[in-house]
Design a protein around this motif. Structure first.
Motif, PDB file in Angstrom:
ATOM      1  N   PHE A  54      91.990  19.131  18.214  1.00  0.00           N
ATOM      2  CA  PHE A  54      92.216  19.656  16.864  1.00  0.00           C
ATOM      3  C   PHE A  54      93.713  19.882  16.675  1.00  0.00           C
ATOM      4  O   PHE A  54      94.451  20.079  17.635  1.00  0.00           O
ATOM      5  CB  PHE A  54      91.488  20.982  16.646  1.00  0.00           C
ATOM      6  CG  PHE A  54      89.980  20.892  16.649  1.00  0.00           C
ATOM      7  CD1 PHE A  54      89.301  19.691  16.666  1.00  0.00           C
ATOM      8  CD2 PHE A  54      89.232  22.053  16.627  1.00  0.00           C
ATOM      9  CE1 PHE A  54      87.922  19.631  16.653  1.00  0.00           C
ATOM     10  CE2 PHE A  54      87.845  22.009  16.614  1.00  0.00           C
ATOM     11  CZ  PHE A  54      87.186  20.796  16.634  1.00  0.00           C
ATOM     12  N   GLY A  58      90.362  25.505  14.538  1.00  0.00           N
ATOM     13  CA  GLY A  58      89.529  24.803  13.578  1.00  0.00           C
ATOM     14  C   GLY A  58      89.050  25.656  12.426  1.00  0.00           C
ATOM     15  O   GLY A  58      88.831  25.158  11.325  1.00  0.00           O
ATOM     16  N   ALA A  80      88.938  22.441  10.957  1.00  0.00           N
ATOM     17  CA  ALA A  80      88.066  21.552  11.733  1.00  0.00           C
ATOM     18  C   ALA A  80      86.901  22.391  12.240  1.00  0.00           C
ATOM     19  O   ALA A  80      86.840  22.745  13.410  1.00  0.00           O
ATOM     20  CB  ALA A  80      88.836  20.921  12.882  1.00  0.00           C
ATOM     21  N   HIS A  81      86.007  22.752  11.331  1.00  0.00           N
ATOM     22  CA  HIS A  81      84.914  23.643  11.692  1.00  0.00           C
ATOM     23  C   HIS A  81      83.536  23.047  11.475  1.00  0.00           C
ATOM     24  O   HIS A  81      82.606  23.349  12.199  1.00  0.00           O
ATOM     25  CB  HIS A  81      85.025  24.975  10.938  1.00  0.00           C
ATOM     26  CG  HIS A  81      85.271  24.798   9.476  1.00  0.00           C
ATOM     27  ND1 HIS A  81      84.270  24.490   8.579  1.00  0.00           N
ATOM     28  CD2 HIS A  81      86.423  24.845   8.757  1.00  0.00           C
ATOM     29  CE1 HIS A  81      84.788  24.373   7.368  1.00  0.00           C
ATOM     30  NE2 HIS A  81      86.104  24.575   7.446  1.00  0.00           N
ATOM     31  N   THR A  82      83.385  22.164  10.467  1.00  0.00           N
ATOM     32  CA  THR A  82      82.073  21.612  10.141  1.00  0.00           C
ATOM     33  C   THR A  82      82.245  20.177   9.655  1.00  0.00           C
ATOM     34  O   THR A  82      82.606  19.951   8.496  1.00  0.00           O
ATOM     35  CB  THR A  82      81.383  22.458   9.043  1.00  0.00           C
ATOM     36  OG1 THR A  82      81.443  23.842   9.404  1.00  0.00           O
ATOM     37  CG2 THR A  82      79.933  22.036   8.877  1.00  0.00           C
ATOM     38  N   LYS A  83      81.983  19.224  10.540  1.00  0.00           N
ATOM     39  CA  LYS A  83      82.174  17.815  10.208  1.00  0.00           C
ATOM     40  C   LYS A  83      81.484  17.477   8.887  1.00  0.00           C
ATOM     41  O   LYS A  83      80.350  17.840   8.655  1.00  0.00           O
ATOM     42  CB  LYS A  83      81.632  16.931  11.323  1.00  0.00           C
ATOM     43  CG  LYS A  83      81.958  15.476  11.148  1.00  0.00           C
ATOM     44  CD  LYS A  83      81.515  14.666  12.338  1.00  0.00           C
ATOM     45  CE  LYS A  83      81.878  13.208  12.133  1.00  0.00           C
ATOM     46  NZ  LYS A  83      81.526  12.410  13.298  1.00  0.00           N
ATOM     47  N   GLY A  84      82.236  16.794   8.020  1.00  0.00           N
ATOM     48  CA  GLY A  84      81.720  16.408   6.717  1.00  0.00           C
ATOM     49  C   GLY A  84      81.964  17.437   5.626  1.00  0.00           C
ATOM     50  O   GLY A  84      81.760  17.151   4.451  1.00  0.00           O
ATOM     51  N   HIS A  85      82.425  18.620   6.005  1.00  0.00           N
ATOM     52  CA  HIS A  85      82.642  19.695   5.023  1.00  0.00           C
ATOM     53  C   HIS A  85      84.016  20.356   5.148  1.00  0.00           C
ATOM     54  O   HIS A  85      84.346  21.239   4.366  1.00  0.00           O
ATOM     55  CB  HIS A  85      81.545  20.761   5.161  1.00  0.00           C
ATOM     56  CG  HIS A  85      80.183  20.221   4.912  1.00  0.00           C
ATOM     57  ND1 HIS A  85      79.651  20.087   3.648  1.00  0.00           N
ATOM     58  CD2 HIS A  85      79.249  19.755   5.764  1.00  0.00           C
ATOM     59  CE1 HIS A  85      78.438  19.573   3.738  1.00  0.00           C
ATOM     60  NE2 HIS A  85      78.173  19.356   5.007  1.00  0.00           N
ATOM     61  N   ASN A  86      84.806  19.942   6.112  1.00  0.00           N
ATOM     62  CA  ASN A  86      86.107  20.584   6.351  1.00  0.00           C
ATOM     63  C   ASN A  86      87.031  20.540   5.146  1.00  0.00           C
ATOM     64  O   ASN A  86      87.749  21.504   4.880  1.00  0.00           O
ATOM     65  CB  ASN A  86      86.810  19.936   7.541  1.00  0.00           C
ATOM     66  CG  ASN A  86      86.084  20.198   8.841  1.00  0.00           C
ATOM     67  OD1 ASN A  86      85.549  21.277   9.048  1.00  0.00           O
ATOM     68  ND2 ASN A  86      86.060  19.205   9.699  1.00  0.00           N
ATOM     69  N   HIS A 133      76.532  27.861   9.478  1.00  0.00           N
ATOM     70  CA  HIS A 133      76.888  26.581  10.078  1.00  0.00           C
ATOM     71  C   HIS A 133      75.640  25.776  10.432  1.00  0.00           C
ATOM     72  O   HIS A 133      75.585  24.565  10.242  1.00  0.00           O
ATOM     73  CB  HIS A 133      77.741  26.866  11.320  1.00  0.00           C
ATOM     74  CG  HIS A 133      78.394  25.687  11.920  1.00  0.00           C
ATOM     75  ND1 HIS A 133      78.642  25.612  13.266  1.00  0.00           N
ATOM     76  CD2 HIS A 133      78.872  24.528  11.400  1.00  0.00           C
ATOM     77  CE1 HIS A 133      79.257  24.473  13.540  1.00  0.00           C
ATOM     78  NE2 HIS A 133      79.397  23.797  12.434  1.00  0.00           N
ATOM     79  N   ARG A 137      74.753  21.549  10.290  1.00  0.00           N
ATOM     80  CA  ARG A 137      74.897  20.812  11.548  1.00  0.00           C
ATOM     81  C   ARG A 137      73.804  21.258  12.513  1.00  0.00           C
ATOM     82  O   ARG A 137      73.272  22.355  12.383  1.00  0.00           O
ATOM     83  CB  ARG A 137      76.260  21.076  12.194  1.00  0.00           C
ATOM     84  CG  ARG A 137      77.482  20.809  11.324  1.00  0.00           C
ATOM     85  CD  ARG A 137      77.719  19.397  10.917  1.00  0.00           C
ATOM     86  NE  ARG A 137      77.902  18.555  12.062  1.00  0.00           N
ATOM     87  CZ  ARG A 137      77.748  17.238  12.026  1.00  0.00           C
ATOM     88  NH1 ARG A 137      77.428  16.631  10.910  1.00  0.00           N
ATOM     89  NH2 ARG A 137      77.937  16.519  13.104  1.00  0.00           N
TER      90      ARG A 137
END
Length: 164
Positions: A54, A58, A80-86, A133, A137
């Protein structure tokens, strides 16, 4: 960030403002109630996040059991915490593991204060949605106990299938 780490940020990509989604996570580390302990854990989280590639921490923000808020990506930068929603959400992590225990009242109040401030400062839309979260995910985060708490809050969104 310089207050707890003394280092400059490695962020460059701006988060469009205001966002309309808040994602609650937990760090799955030890919890903390004392300032020095929380600062140490935030530094360790940063090291771990840098180690996996990162740019920096994140999470947008982290909340300690001491009721203090620690800035990661903050309001202005993509985390960089939730792929697709960052690139469209704030990711706020409680320091600790909340699968079976509750965050401290001070930590929960700090989140409420951060959300109110985010709306007042126009970083977050007034009609924002709040999710755990685990709703986005395949994860246990933010832990069953913390998830049950946020599900009682007015901005909680049960059905995430309509999120863009």
């Amino acid at each position: 960030m310089s207050q707890w780490s003394g280092e400059s940020l490695n962020r460059h990509k701006l988060l469009p403002q205001p966002v309309d989604l808040v994602i609650i996570l937990h760090s799955v580390t030890s919890s903390c109630t004392e300032d020095m302990q929380c600062e140490h854990l935030v530094r360790e989280i940063r090291k771990a996040h840098l180690h996996v590639g990162f740019d920096d921490i994140g999470y947008s923000f982290l909340i300690g059991g001491n009721g203090k808020i620690y800035e990661g990506a903050g309001w202005n930068f993509v985390g960089a915490h939730t792929k697709g929603h960052n690139a469209k959400a704030l990711g706020i992590a409680f320091i600790g593991d909340y699968r079976t225990i509750k965050p401290t009242p001070a930590a929960l109040q700090a989140l409420q204060d951060l959300l109110s401030c985010s709306v007042e400062e126009k970083h977050l839309k007034e009609d924002y949605k709040l999710v755990g979260h685990r709703q986005l995910r395949a994860t246990e985060s933010p832990g069953a106990t913390l998830q049950a708490i946020i599900e009682m809050w007015p901005h909680w969104l049960a059905d995430v299938k309509y999120l863009n």
